[in-house]
Design a protein around this motif. Structure first.
Motif, PDB file in Angstrom:
ATOM      1  N   VAL A 188       0.556  -1.092 -14.575  1.00  0.00           N
ATOM      2  CA  VAL A 188       0.504  -2.516 -14.204  1.00  0.00           C
ATOM      3  C   VAL A 188       1.053  -2.710 -12.786  1.00  0.00           C
ATOM      4  CG1 VAL A 188       1.393  -4.817 -14.746  1.00  0.00           C
ATOM      5  CG2 VAL A 188       0.619  -3.315 -16.580  1.00  0.00           C
ATOM      6  N   GLY A 189       2.129  -1.976 -12.454  1.00  0.00           N
ATOM      7  CA  GLY A 189       2.688  -2.073 -11.106  1.00  0.00           C
ATOM      8  C   GLY A 189       1.707  -1.629 -10.029  1.00  0.00           C
ATOM      9  N   ILE A 190       0.969  -0.547 -10.297  1.00  0.00           N
ATOM     10  CA  ILE A 190      -0.033  -0.083  -9.328  1.00  0.00           C
ATOM     11  C   ILE A 190      -1.113  -1.136  -9.132  1.00  0.00           C
ATOM     12  CG2 ILE A 190      -1.827   1.649  -8.928  1.00  0.00           C
ATOM     13  CD1 ILE A 190      -0.022   3.626 -10.463  1.00  0.00           C
ATOM     14  N   ALA A 191      -1.540  -1.761 -10.236  1.00  0.00           N
ATOM     15  CA  ALA A 191      -2.561  -2.810 -10.142  1.00  0.00           C
ATOM     16  C   ALA A 191      -2.047  -4.011  -9.351  1.00  0.00           C
ATOM     17  CB  ALA A 191      -3.000  -3.242 -11.542  1.00  0.00           C
ATOM     18  N   LEU A 192      -0.789  -4.392  -9.595  1.00  0.00           N
ATOM     19  CA  LEU A 192      -0.212  -5.519  -8.863  1.00  0.00           C
ATOM     20  C   LEU A 192      -0.049  -5.197  -7.382  1.00  0.00           C
ATOM     21  CD1 LEU A 192       2.519  -6.791 -11.373  1.00  0.00           C
ATOM     22  CD2 LEU A 192       0.323  -7.858 -10.816  1.00  0.00           C
ATOM     23  N   CYS A 193       0.351  -3.971  -7.064  1.00  0.00           N
ATOM     24  CA  CYS A 193       0.476  -3.580  -5.653  1.00  0.00           C
ATOM     25  C   CYS A 193      -0.859  -3.681  -4.940  1.00  0.00           C
ATOM     26  CB  CYS A 193       1.015  -2.159  -5.547  1.00  0.00           C
ATOM     27  SG  CYS A 193       2.782  -2.002  -5.872  1.00  0.00           S
ATOM     28  N   ALA A 251       4.519  14.859  -7.544  1.00  0.00           N
ATOM     29  CA  ALA A 251       4.885  14.913  -6.131  1.00  0.00           C
ATOM     30  C   ALA A 251       3.689  15.255  -5.260  1.00  0.00           C
ATOM     31  CB  ALA A 251       6.003  15.937  -5.924  1.00  0.00           C
ATOM     32  N   VAL A 252       2.858  16.203  -5.709  1.00  0.00           N
ATOM     33  CA  VAL A 252       1.716  16.627  -4.907  1.00  0.00           C
ATOM     34  C   VAL A 252       0.682  15.511  -4.782  1.00  0.00           C
ATOM     35  CG1 VAL A 252      -0.256  18.190  -4.853  1.00  0.00           C
ATOM     36  CG2 VAL A 252       2.016  19.079  -5.368  1.00  0.00           C
ATOM     37  N   PHE A 253       0.320  14.901  -5.914  1.00  0.00           N
ATOM     38  CA  PHE A 253      -0.733  13.885  -5.865  1.00  0.00           C
ATOM     39  C   PHE A 253      -0.268  12.606  -5.178  1.00  0.00           C
ATOM     40  CE2 PHE A 253      -2.651  16.502  -9.202  1.00  0.00           C
ATOM     41  CZ  PHE A 253      -3.987  16.501  -8.786  1.00  0.00           C
ATOM     42  N   SER A 254       0.999  12.224  -5.381  1.00  0.00           N
ATOM     43  CA  SER A 254       1.496  11.040  -4.677  1.00  0.00           C
ATOM     44  C   SER A 254       1.608  11.307  -3.178  1.00  0.00           C
ATOM     45  CB  SER A 254       2.846  10.623  -5.240  1.00  0.00           C
ATOM     46  OG  SER A 254       3.828  11.623  -5.007  1.00  0.00           O
ATOM     47  N   SER A 255       1.993  12.534  -2.798  1.00  0.00           N
ATOM     48  CA  SER A 255       2.052  12.879  -1.382  1.00  0.00           C
ATOM     49  C   SER A 255       0.662  12.895  -0.758  1.00  0.00           C
ATOM     50  CB  SER A 255       2.732  14.247  -1.208  1.00  0.00           C
ATOM     51  OG  SER A 255       4.045  14.224  -1.710  1.00  0.00           O
ATOM     52  N   LEU A 256      -0.305  13.403  -1.509  1.00  0.00           N
ATOM     53  CA  LEU A 256      -1.683  13.380  -1.013  1.00  0.00           C
ATOM     54  C   LEU A 256      -2.166  11.942  -0.801  1.00  0.00           C
ATOM     55  CD1 LEU A 256      -4.201  15.016  -0.302  1.00  0.00           C
ATOM     56  CD2 LEU A 256      -4.857  14.905  -2.712  1.00  0.00           C
ATOM     57  N   ILE A 259       0.833  -1.206   0.000  1.00  0.00           N
ATOM     58  CA  ILE A 259       0.000   0.000   0.000  1.00  0.00           C
ATOM     59  C   ILE A 259       0.871   1.261   0.000  1.00  0.00           C
ATOM     60  CG2 ILE A 259      -1.682   1.314   1.356  1.00  0.00           C
ATOM     61  CD1 ILE A 259      -2.823  -1.347   2.313  1.00  0.00           C
ATOM     62  N   ILE A 260       1.990   1.216   0.732  1.00  0.00           N
ATOM     63  CA  ILE A 260       2.884   2.373   0.795  1.00  0.00           C
ATOM     64  C   ILE A 260       3.646   2.554  -0.519  1.00  0.00           C
ATOM     65  CG2 ILE A 260       4.948   3.269   1.929  1.00  0.00           C
ATOM     66  CD1 ILE A 260       2.482   3.626   3.599  1.00  0.00           C
ATOM     67  N   VAL A 261       3.989   1.454  -1.202  1.00  0.00           N
ATOM     68  CA  VAL A 261       4.773   1.538  -2.436  1.00  0.00           C
ATOM     69  C   VAL A 261       3.935   2.105  -3.589  1.00  0.00           C
ATOM     70  CG1 VAL A 261       5.907   0.124  -4.210  1.00  0.00           C
ATOM     71  CG2 VAL A 261       6.405  -0.264  -1.797  1.00  0.00           C
ATOM     72  N   ALA A 262       2.626   1.875  -3.567  1.00  0.00           N
ATOM     73  CA  ALA A 262       1.771   2.307  -4.682  1.00  0.00           C
ATOM     74  C   ALA A 262       1.889   3.801  -4.984  1.00  0.00           C
ATOM     75  CB  ALA A 262       0.321   1.922  -4.393  1.00  0.00           C
ATOM     76  N   PRO A 263       1.913   4.717  -3.996  1.00  0.00           N
ATOM     77  CA  PRO A 263       2.050   6.150  -4.331  1.00  0.00           C
ATOM     78  C   PRO A 263       3.331   6.494  -5.087  1.00  0.00           C
ATOM     79  CG  PRO A 263       1.217   5.912  -2.107  1.00  0.00           C
ATOM     80  CD  PRO A 263       1.589   4.541  -2.568  1.00  0.00           C
ATOM     81  N   ILE A 264       4.415   5.730  -4.886  1.00  0.00           N
ATOM     82  CA  ILE A 264       5.649   5.981  -5.650  1.00  0.00           C
ATOM     83  C   ILE A 264       5.385   5.753  -7.135  1.00  0.00           C
ATOM     84  CG2 ILE A 264       8.040   5.295  -5.965  1.00  0.00           C
ATOM     85  CD1 ILE A 264       8.106   4.380  -3.090  1.00  0.00           C
ATOM     86  N   LEU A 265       4.692   4.661  -7.445  1.00  0.00           N
ATOM     87  CA  LEU A 265       4.363   4.376  -8.839  1.00  0.00           C
ATOM     88  C   LEU A 265       3.359   5.384  -9.384  1.00  0.00           C
ATOM     89  CD1 LEU A 265       4.070   0.474  -8.597  1.00  0.00           C
ATOM     90  CD2 LEU A 265       6.056   1.861  -9.237  1.00  0.00           C
ATOM     91  N   ILE A 266       2.466   5.859  -8.521  1.00  0.00           N
ATOM     92  CA  ILE A 266       1.514   6.889  -8.958  1.00  0.00           C
ATOM     93  C   ILE A 266       2.258   8.160  -9.372  1.00  0.00           C
ATOM     94  CG2 ILE A 266      -0.335   8.417  -8.159  1.00  0.00           C
ATOM     95  CD1 ILE A 266      -1.337   6.128  -6.432  1.00  0.00           C
TER      96      ILE A 266
END
Length: 360
Positions: free
Chosen positions: A90-95, A302-307, A57-64
């Motif tokens: 695909v990475g976000i879906a797998l996460c 950066a803004v949307f992934s941080s949000l 769950i934490i890794v997904a925002p990096i890919l976002i």
């Protein structure tokens, strides 16, 4: 059950040898430690699965963030390739898929251990109830033993089922904080500070919650004892017309029990109200500080992934009041069960066991 009993006996003997005791005394946490030794592989896997679930769950925002950067680059330069964007999607879906998979595996294993623990402790309570002394039977009436086997064991089951999530929260939280600092710099520390201060404030009602749980359990024992007394002595109560007296006494004990239960629920709901407002407050504060000190890091990715990270951290903390409620109630029940299991047994039991051992 034999494995649990063997582990509990080892812990008890070690504690007695360390403190030079000769009675059946053991620490309150010995029951939980013996259960963990009995189901160490299943419960360890549950803790690992919960940690991995929160990790994905934490890794997904990096890919976002990377996906948003690819989309932004595609808008500015239409001829740029989108191969990386497909991989990030695909990475976000797998996460998301792996997070759900490990979460369900954690819940399955922890609930399985909780159900086994409930049956094991039930058998221990039943065996103990047949061998305790007369004084112990007076201290632990049938109604109190019945409450231990029903209400208290249910709370222990819930605590064991959800405790892996409590253990798994710190590591993903630290990782999320580190990612926030990388994304928007020191401005993220303002939002993180709000999280830290809120968690420190949440520890204050936690102490009251534990105290009120113990109080409500005491009045529950009294109410159940009165109800069993009414059911067992219905003819005598009707003969001497004691209905109103018993009714008033039961209502009095139920009112006291309800008062402390409502206090526990009020504290839990208040904590929930505070936690659910953390994400908007923390993210708004961090972005305002970022806009004031350094606009160069305020990119869309950066803004949307941080949000998204702030929302994820809020979800982690939002589960904390519920998990805290389960764990505090379970710990109070464990202490009550341990108090009963530590009660002395009749001496003739040792003699009969010795005779049986000699005959065999």
């Amino acid at each position: 059950y034999p494995r649990f009993q063997n582990n509990l006996n080892k812990i008890t003997k070690s504690y007695q040898n360390k403190n030079k005791l000769n009675d059946s005394t053991f620490p309150d946490h010995a029951i939980l430690y013996a259960l963990f030794l009995t189901f160490k592989w299943e419960y360890s896997f549950a803790i690992l699965a919960s940690t991995l679930a929160y990790g994905f769950i934490i890794v997904a925002p990096i890919l976002i963030k990377e996906l948003i950067d690819v989309v932004e680059n595609k808008v500015l330069i239409p001829s740029s390739p989108i191969n990386d964007g497909v991989g990030y999607a695909v990475g976000i879906a797998l996460c998301t898929a792996f997070a759900g998979l490990f979460y369900n595996h954690c819940l399955q294993n922890s609930k399985l251990v909780g159900a086994h623990a409930r049956s094991i402790i039930t058998k221990s309570l039943m065996e103990k109830s047949f061998t305790i002394t007369s004084k112990s039977k007076h201290d632990f009436s049938n109604s109190k033993v019945f409450t231990l086997m029903s209400s208290d064991l249910s709370k222990i089951d819930m605590a064991i089922s959800y405790f892996p999530f409590v253990v798994a929260i710190p590591l993903p939280f630290i990782a999320g904080v580190a990612i926030l600092i990388v994304n928007i710099g020191v401005a993220s520390l303002t939002g993180i500070g709000i999280f830290v201060i809120s968690m420190a404030l949440l520890s204050v009602p936690a102490s009251f919650l534990l105290k009120y749980r113990e109080k409500s359990a005491q009045y529950t024992d009294k109410r159940v004892g009165l109800m069993r007394e009414v059911l067992n002595s219905m003819k005598m109560i009707k003969l001497y017309a004691w209905e109103n007296a018993y009714h008033e006494k039961i209502i009095e004990e139920r009112s006291k029990e309800s008062y402390f239960i409502f206090l526990c629920e009020w504290i839990t709901n208040t904590v929930y109200a505070i936690v659910f407002n953390l994400s908007p407050l923390a993210s708004m504060t961090a972005f305002l500080v970022l806009y004031a000190i350094d606009r160069s890091k305020s990119s869309a990715g950066a803004v949307f992934s941080s949000l998204a990270l702030y929302n994820t951290l809020t979800n982690l903390i939002a589960d904390f009041p519920m998990l805290l409620s389960f764990c505090t109630a379970g710990w109070v029940s464990v202490k009550r069960v341990a108090e009963f299991l530590k009660s002395p047994i009749e001496p003739f039991q040792f003699e009969e066991q010795a005779k049986i051992g000699g005959n065999t």
